[in-house]
Write a protein that holds these residues in place. Sequence first.
Motif, mmCIF file in Angstrom:
data_model
loop_
_atom_site.group_PDB
_atom_site.id
_atom_site.type_symbol
_atom_site.label_atom_id
_atom_site.label_comp_id
_atom_site.label_asym_id
_atom_site.label_seq_id
_atom_site.Cartn_x
_atom_site.Cartn_y
_atom_site.Cartn_z
ATOM 1 N N THR A 189 -4.188 -52.407 -36.250
ATOM 2 C CA THR A 189 -3.335 -52.476 -35.060
ATOM 3 C C THR A 189 -4.201 -52.431 -33.803
ATOM 4 O O THR A 189 -5.012 -51.513 -33.627
ATOM 5 C CB THR A 189 -2.324 -51.315 -35.032
ATOM 6 O OG1 THR A 189 -1.529 -51.364 -36.222
ATOM 7 C CG2 THR A 189 -1.418 -51.421 -33.817
ATOM 8 N N GLU B 71 -7.278 -49.686 -27.740
ATOM 9 C CA GLU B 71 -7.725 -49.033 -28.984
ATOM 10 C C GLU B 71 -7.483 -49.978 -30.163
ATOM 11 O O GLU B 71 -6.545 -50.776 -30.169
ATOM 12 C CB GLU B 71 -6.949 -47.728 -29.196
ATOM 13 C CG GLU B 71 -7.347 -46.952 -30.437
ATOM 14 C CD GLU B 71 -6.429 -45.770 -30.692
ATOM 15 O OE1 GLU B 71 -6.600 -45.095 -31.723
ATOM 16 O OE2 GLU B 71 -5.513 -45.549 -29.859
ATOM 17 N N ASP C 216 -0.413 -56.560 -34.512
ATOM 18 C CA ASP C 216 -0.665 -56.128 -35.896
ATOM 19 C C ASP C 216 -1.361 -57.256 -36.641
ATOM 20 O O ASP C 216 -0.808 -58.352 -36.792
ATOM 21 C CB ASP C 216 0.641 -55.770 -36.607
ATOM 22 C CG ASP C 216 1.234 -54.473 -36.085
ATOM 23 O OD1 ASP C 216 0.466 -53.662 -35.529
ATOM 24 O OD2 ASP C 216 2.460 -54.277 -36.221
ATOM 25 N N SER D 270 -6.832 -49.514 -34.165
ATOM 26 C CA SER D 270 -6.512 -48.456 -35.123
ATOM 27 C C SER D 270 -6.340 -49.018 -36.535
ATOM 28 O O SER D 270 -5.709 -50.065 -36.717
ATOM 29 C CB SER D 270 -5.219 -47.751 -34.690
ATOM 30 O OG SER D 270 -4.828 -46.790 -35.646
ATOM 31 N N TYR D 271 -6.921 -48.324 -37.502
ATOM 32 C CA TYR D 271 -6.729 -48.660 -38.918
ATOM 33 C C TYR D 271 -7.010 -47.416 -39.748
ATOM 34 O O TYR D 271 -7.668 -46.470 -39.285
ATOM 35 C CB TYR D 271 -7.640 -49.821 -39.351
ATOM 36 C CG TYR D 271 -9.119 -49.547 -39.179
ATOM 37 C CD1 TYR D 271 -9.884 -49.033 -40.218
ATOM 38 C CD2 TYR D 271 -9.759 -49.812 -37.967
ATOM 39 C CE1 TYR D 271 -11.238 -48.788 -40.063
ATOM 40 C CE2 TYR D 271 -11.105 -49.566 -37.796
ATOM 41 C CZ TYR D 271 -11.848 -49.053 -38.849
ATOM 42 O OH TYR D 271 -13.185 -48.811 -38.689
ATOM 43 N N ASP D 272 -6.513 -47.419 -40.974
ATOM 44 C CA ASP D 272 -6.631 -46.247 -41.854
ATOM 45 C C ASP D 272 -7.906 -46.367 -42.684
ATOM 46 O O ASP D 272 -7.905 -46.900 -43.797
ATOM 47 C CB ASP D 272 -5.400 -46.154 -42.759
ATOM 48 C CG ASP D 272 -5.278 -44.785 -43.417
ATOM 49 O OD1 ASP D 272 -6.312 -44.106 -43.549
ATOM 50 O OD2 ASP D 272 -4.157 -44.409 -43.805
ATOM 51 N N GLU D 273 -9.018 -45.861 -42.143
ATOM 52 C CA GLU D 273 -10.307 -45.985 -42.819
ATOM 53 C C GLU D 273 -10.361 -45.237 -44.150
ATOM 54 O O GLU D 273 -10.852 -45.785 -45.159
ATOM 55 C CB GLU D 273 -11.435 -45.496 -41.894
ATOM 56 C CG GLU D 273 -12.823 -45.711 -42.475
ATOM 57 C CD GLU D 273 -13.921 -45.354 -41.488
ATOM 58 O OE1 GLU D 273 -15.084 -45.270 -41.916
ATOM 59 O OE2 GLU D 273 -13.608 -45.162 -40.293
ATOM 60 N N SER E 188 1.152 -54.153 -28.666
ATOM 61 C CA SER E 188 0.114 -54.203 -29.697
ATOM 62 C C SER E 188 0.178 -55.515 -30.477
ATOM 63 O O SER E 188 1.156 -56.273 -30.400
ATOM 64 C CB SER E 188 0.264 -53.027 -30.662
ATOM 65 O OG SER E 188 1.507 -53.111 -31.359
ATOM 66 N N ALA F 284 -13.330 -54.440 -35.739
ATOM 67 C CA ALA F 284 -12.752 -53.532 -34.744
ATOM 68 C C ALA F 284 -13.657 -53.398 -33.524
ATOM 69 O O ALA F 284 -13.180 -53.374 -32.375
ATOM 70 C CB ALA F 284 -12.511 -52.162 -35.377
#
Length: 293
Positions: A56, A146, A118, A148-151, A116, A135
């Motif tokens: 995102t 920013e 996606d 954002s992602y779920d590393e 944003s 990123a």
Amino acid sequence: MAQNFEQRYQKRKLISSYFSVVLSIALVLFLLGALGLLVLNTKKLADHFKEQIAVTIFLKDNAKPLEVEQLQKSLAMAEYTKAAVYVSKEEAAERHRAEIGEDFMEFLGYNPLKNSIDVTLKADFVSTQQIQEIAQNIGSKDYVAEVSYDEPLISLLNRNIQKISWWILLASAVFTLIAVLLINSSIRLSIYSKRFIIKTMQMVGATKSFIRRPFILTNLKLGLIGALVALVVLGVLLYYVNEAFPELGVFADPIQLTALFLGVFVLGLGIAMISTFFAAQRFLNLRTDELYY
């Protein structure tokens, strides 16, 4: 009358023996085929889960519409992008309202969310290092607030996929060995019941190849029937999997499926022929007094 009863008994016994061989071959080949499908579709399954992960990109409030539009277009055309969807702060607020069941803007008096984009990545680019590079490249733009992602989720997903792939390969090797042993045992048992006939034919002068030939032909036919039964059941399984999970696209690669079905078919015939040859050869090499053990 007693002779007719004996003939009927022997006929039923023979049919039962053939049925057990066909059933064992069909079951084992079906399991091997199902495992083969799992091996072939492991990457598809892994890619499906990877492509559910989104990056995102939150935009600053002063970002110009033209800049946002250019960013979205460039992301959509990037080699790593599967989809790039713009989400306005109003749409994001609606999603939050639907998820939590309350309108948080009534308490705050304003919308704190940001516009944003996606970005859903292609599976080949879902790795910690590649996403970090993507990123950093996007985050360097002035109007991006920013990225954002779920590393941790990405790292965990890649590790688990790697582990599962190795376990599936190991299971494939083990099941293939078990399949060969089971089919071989069934055929050996069917030939074991005819060991005295084999030895009698040998004693009257029949050659080994002459004695082996009818056994090989018979078990090739049984292997053929068993393979066809396994392929029919496998086809039904594929149909229902495709109906339940169309996103997997199990019929998307007909060449791959044809190769799998052909492999299962040839494997059934090959194991039947080789097992029959060695089982018959074993009893041909036994001495007469060894037939009773």
